[in-house]
Design an enzyme around this catalytic site. Structure first.
Site, PDB file in Angstrom:
ATOM      1  CB  ALA A  12      -0.944  -0.007   1.205  1.00 16.62           C
ATOM      2  NE  ARG A  23       2.062  10.976  -9.512  1.00 14.32           N
ATOM      3  CZ  ARG A  23       1.605   9.853  -8.983  1.00 14.32           C
ATOM      4  NH1 ARG A  23       1.567   8.735  -9.721  1.00 14.32           N
ATOM      5  NH2 ARG A  23       1.201   9.807  -7.729  1.00 14.32           N
ATOM      6  CB  SER A  40       0.712  -2.760  -5.926  1.00 14.12           C
ATOM      7  OG  SER A  40       0.016  -1.535  -6.036  1.00 14.12           O
ATOM      8  CB  CYS A  44      -9.250  -3.328   3.115  1.00 13.82           C
ATOM      9  SG  CYS A  44      -8.119  -2.505   4.262  1.00 13.82           S
ATOM     10  CG  ASP A 292      -0.819  -1.708   8.498  1.00 14.07           C
ATOM     11  OD1 ASP A 292      -1.371  -0.603   8.287  1.00 14.07           O
ATOM     12  OD2 ASP A 292      -1.353  -2.796   8.226  1.00 14.07           O
ATOM     13  CG  ASN A 314      -3.310   3.977  -0.403  1.00 16.02           C
ATOM     14  OD1 ASN A 314      -2.784   3.880  -1.493  1.00 16.02           O
ATOM     15  ND2 ASN A 314      -3.858   2.939   0.218  1.00 16.02           N
ATOM     16  CE1 TYR A 437     -34.783  17.414   4.686  1.00 12.18           C
ATOM     17  CE2 TYR A 437     -35.316  19.629   3.913  1.00 12.18           C
ATOM     18  CZ  TYR A 437     -35.728  18.367   4.303  1.00 12.18           C
ATOM     19  OH  TYR A 437     -37.058  18.042   4.303  1.00 12.18           O
TER      20      TYR A 437
END
Length: 568
Positions: A12, A23, A40, A44, A292, A314, A437
């Site tokens: 991740a 980049r 990659s 989850c 993690d 990420n 709303y």
């Protein structure tokens, strides 16, 4: 000036940091290494691959435009060189080198780096049990193991499964096993509730009932002692019983992969995670870490926190990629937001649960609101159950949790509060929170606003309420005390309980109470009940005006009690 960046870990955070940096500095080189062949991927999504919601494992590894993120993809499309099946053995900080080993050939080599990124992630926490090496005993450690689990199930020999641990992965795996495959599934949890540390006892009880209604069996307050079997697992022995099992999933949490950093002399927390600053730098300014494997600030408590969440990795990866290129992006910390799908329901939360807040030393209270997710007159509406955790006296919001079949609507409300939590909002902020709303989306006075109003009434002493646990305690001891349960709904709603419990259950509707004060029963304690807690609160105010102040209002009302699983 061009530099060489080495990234250890390619699930991740690693790919995000590598591609962001490339980049920004296309002339520099990036080498990303990982022990696995598969890189990659969306970890989850593993339970949804096992459940069949995601049909092909490659979908978890694919971009939105259906390109598989393998080593070739990163090389050709992103300009990042990838070494799979490669293990980092040692970091030489003085020489700025990483000793690596090709797991296929056994050959060792050294990679030079100008900057190093540790994206080593976490590993499933393993409990040392006899029999844990038997066949069909799994942890959910990665996509390769997920494929093995699904292959094992697909052979048709799995009839009974035991999941050890009732955290997010454990519950998602239990749903996957029973929903698609029809496997008889039992979840064993050592704690007295599911989702321990994340949800309150009340919220976990509601989530547990959803799972039980869909066929999952739970054994709480129970410790697994060993796994039985010869070659393949055949049973699970706990401190209370023995369960038959053809498959066992161990899902007892994760632990940060920080040993490489520890051996390199980087600072490690008491929880075993790598310590980083707000720029995601380790104690060595040339080494970054995230995901993690790191510890970051908890923006509610102000203390260190551990948040092993894919979305976090990420976002941190982008920060690291920017800073590798000379930027000064920061990642200030997190409040700990989560969402989990349990069959047709979603359970979502942010910040601290009531019990967790009290563990942290806060004088914390909580209140519930049960309200339609859309305007009451709009068709296809459903109830949303919210619990707000706040500090006594100050009214500071500490957390929010909810459960509903409207998963998107629930998540949207929790996300709105998650954004505010780092700024220490109060109940007043929630009361006046501006929310879009329209009848198909919400009520004019949204459930979130009403939650703030209810909390303010509690703080100001207007609403003396009790939650479901206290209601149960009073209900179960009703014959030993001078107590009456006064139903503030219409007679037809109350009739069933009046007939069952004529000595303890009475009825005076809220709307008729002012003209029927003589019918209000007298007792040492009067528990006021309605459908959701609103009408009974109005009754509490009416009774207080005439001097009856020994009332308790049931927070969330009968709807909450039923969702909680109580059959009065």
């Amino acid at each position: 000036m061009a530099k060489q960046v080495v990234v250890i870990g390619a699930v991740a955070l690693g790919p995000k940091a590598a591609c962001r940096f490339k980049r920004l500095e296309p002339e520099s080189s990036v080498i990303m290494i990982d022990e696995s062949r598969i890189i990659s991927y969306g970890g989850c999504g593993i339970p949804y691959y096992i459940s069949g919601d995601v049909s092909d494992a490659r979908e978890l590894q694919s971009t939105t435009f259906h390109m598989v993120r393998d080593a070739r993809f990163f090389e050709q499309v992103k300009g990042v060189h990838v070494l799979t099946r490669t293990r980092a053995l040692e970091i030489d900080r003085a020489a700025r080198q990483v000793l690596i080993k090709d797991l296929e050939s056994g050959k060792e080599d050294r990679l030079n780096y100008d900057k190093l990124v540790l994206a080593t992630g976490s590993s499933p926490r393993k409990i040392s049990l006899p029999g844990s090496n038997l066949e069909n005993v799994f942890t959910v450690s990665g996509l390769e193991e997920a494929v093995k689990i699904k292959d094992s199930i697909s052979r048709g020999s799995i009839n009974r499964a035991v999941v050890i641990g009732a955290g997010f992965i454990g519950l998602e795996m239990a749903e996957a096993l029973i929903d698609l495959w029809g496997i008889d599934t039992t979840v064993v949890e050592i704690a007295p509730q599911i989702l321990p540390g994340f949800t309150s006892m009340a919220m976990s009880r509601m989530a547990k009932k959803v799972m039980e209604d869909n066929g999952v069996r739970f054994l709480l307050n129970e410790k697994v002692l060993e796994l039985a079997g010869e070659n393949s697992v055949s049973g699970v022995v706990t401190d209370k019983r023995e369960l038959e099992a053809d498959l066992v999933v161990m899902a007892v949490g994760v632990q940060p992969n920080s040993e490489l950093a520890r051996q390199a002399g980087l600072k490690i927390s008491n929880q075993g995670a790598i310590i980083v600053d707000e720029y995601m730098r380790t104690s060595d300014p040339d080494i970054y870490a995230g995901g993690d494997c790191v510890e970051i600030a908890n923006l509610v408590t102000g203390k260190a926190g551990y948040f092993p969440l894919g979305s976090m990795a990420n976002r941190q990866g982008r920060v690291i990629g920017t800073n590798l290129a000379g930027g000064q992006d920061v990642f200030p910390g997190a409040v700990g937001s989560f969402a989990v799908k349990l069959f047709d329901h979603g359970v979502v939360g942010t910040g601290l649960s009531l019990e967790k807040a009290r563990e942290e030393g806060y004088d914390a209270l909580s209140t519930f609101v049960v309200q339609f997710d859309k305007s009451h007159f709009y068709p296809d509406n459903d109830l949303i159950y919210l619990e707000l955790v706040f500090e006594n006296n100050t009214g500071r919001i500490l957390g929010l949790q909810g459960i509903s079949t409207n998963k998107d609507g629930l998540k949207g409300r929790v996300d709105a509060v998650a954004v505010l939590l780092p700024h220490q909002p109060t109940t007043k902020d929630i009361s006046n929170l501006e929310l879009a709303y329209s009848p198909p989306f919400s009520s004019a006075m949204d459930a979130l606003n009403n939650l703030g109003h209810t909390a303010e009434n509690v703080l100001q002493g207007r609403n003396k309420e009790i939650g479901p646990e206290d209601f149960v305690r009073l209900w179960e001891t009703r014959d030993q005390q001078d107590i009456i349960f006064l139903d503030c709904r219409d007679l037809e709603n109350a009739a069933e309980y009046l007939q069952k419990y004529p000595d303890k259950w009475r009825n005076v509707s809220n709307e008729s109470m002012s003209s029927n004060l003589d019918k209000v029963p007298r007792a040492e304690t009067i528990v006021l009940v309605c459908n959701t807690g609103g009408r009974s609160y109005e009754s509490q105010l009416r009774l207080r005006k005439i001097g009856i102040d020994n009332t308790l209002n049931v927070s969330g009302g009968m709807k909450l009690l039923k969702k909680w699983g109580l059959d009065i």
